[in-house]
Enzyme design. Structure first.
Site, PDB file in Angstrom:
ATOM      1  N   TYR A 154       0.838  -1.212   0.000  1.00 12.73           N
ATOM      2  CA  TYR A 154       0.000   0.000   0.000  1.00 12.73           C
ATOM      3  C   TYR A 154       0.868   1.256   0.000  1.00 12.73           C
ATOM      4  CZ  TYR A 154      -3.915   3.009   1.567  1.00 12.73           C
ATOM      5  OH  TYR A 154      -4.881   3.981   1.686  1.00 12.73           O
ATOM      6  N   LYS A 158       0.903   4.076  -2.919  1.00  8.90           N
ATOM      7  CA  LYS A 158       0.523   5.457  -2.635  1.00  8.90           C
ATOM      8  C   LYS A 158       1.664   6.426  -2.910  1.00  8.90           C
ATOM      9  CE  LYS A 158      -3.764   4.932  -1.377  1.00  8.90           C
ATOM     10  NZ  LYS A 158      -4.834   5.351  -2.321  1.00  8.90           N
TER      11      LYS A 158
END
Length: 253
Positions: A154, A158
């Protein structure tokens, strides 16, 4: 200032959480809003809420990591609602785990939705925006881009979105299209509730612990992110591009 009613915004992952908040806010700003989600039926309550407030909206089921589905979905939006002027790449999933436990499928799934999905959606809408000479793309990053235990996939996705944002800003600026990113901190959504459940902490206790670390002494709401999206999507934000705005209740980055 109310935006021209004929402009259309596309919000991915808009059936709940941040996406639903953003979709409702953009509708209030005067946009027709395409509510995209993996499950089309899940987006219908958001559409109904927008329509009951006097707006126009359309629920569209799209797997943003699927190239053909993205193309078909965007074409449907253009035909049934209007050519896209604003895109909010919000769709996201989490597959949290420490590196030694993280599977390749966990990695690929997160990259597929966040990075591949944002790429496919942006590529699909940019033609409409450049032709019109006006467009806004807003990518949802995260404070996790700065690093977060158990989120190698993640966090990488991001952070990647921030580089993606800056590059698109350079490429599309001369066509009247701005590209910016928002990096939320702790926002009260189903996703953060799932994180609390995963680590075995009651959500209220989880929120209280997070708020204690935030300078404004509270956790965020989807409306906080929607307000920032509203600014980036506005006519007046035309000289703001390639930026990453941390909406986290303090000086996170």
């Amino acid at each position: 200032m109310t935006t021209t009613p004929t402009r259309t915004a596309v919000v991915t992952g808009a059936a709940r959480g941040i996406g639903a908040g953003v979709a409702k806010r953009l509708a209030a700003d005067g946009f027709a809003v395409a509510v995209l989600d993996l499950d089309e039926a899940a987006g219908k309550p958001v559409v109904e809420a927008i329509e009951s407030a006097g707006g126009r909206a359309l629920a569209v089921g799209v797997d943003v990591s699927d190239e053909a589905a993205v193309q078909a979905g965007v074409e449907r939006v253009a035909e049934q609602l209007g050519e896209p002027s604003v895109l909010v790449n919000n769709a996201g999933i989490i597959r949290d785990n420490l590196l030694f436990r993280m599977t390749a499928d966990d990695w690929d799934a997160v990259m597929g939705v966040h990075l591949r999905g944002s790429f496919l959606m942006s590529r699909a809408v940019q033609g409409y925006m450049t032709k019109a000479g006006w467009g806004r793309i807003v990518n949802l990053s995260s404070t996790s881009a700065l690093g977060n235990r158990g989120q190698a996939n993640y966090s990488a996705a991001k952070a990647g979105l921030q580089g993606f944002t800056k590059t698109l800003a350079i490429e599309l600026g001369k066509f009247g299209v701005t590209v910016n990113a928002i990096a939320p901190g702790f926002i009260e959504t189903e996703m953060t509730a799932a994180t609390a459940e995963r680590i075995g902490v009651p959500f209220e206790e989880f929120k209280k612990g997070a708020a204690a670390q935030i300078p404004v002494a509270r956790t965020g709401l989807p409306e906080d992110i929607a307000h920032a999206v509203s600014f980036f999507a506005s006519e007046g934000a035309g000289f703001v591009s390639g930026q990453v705005l941390y909406v986290a209740g303090g000086p996170t980055a």
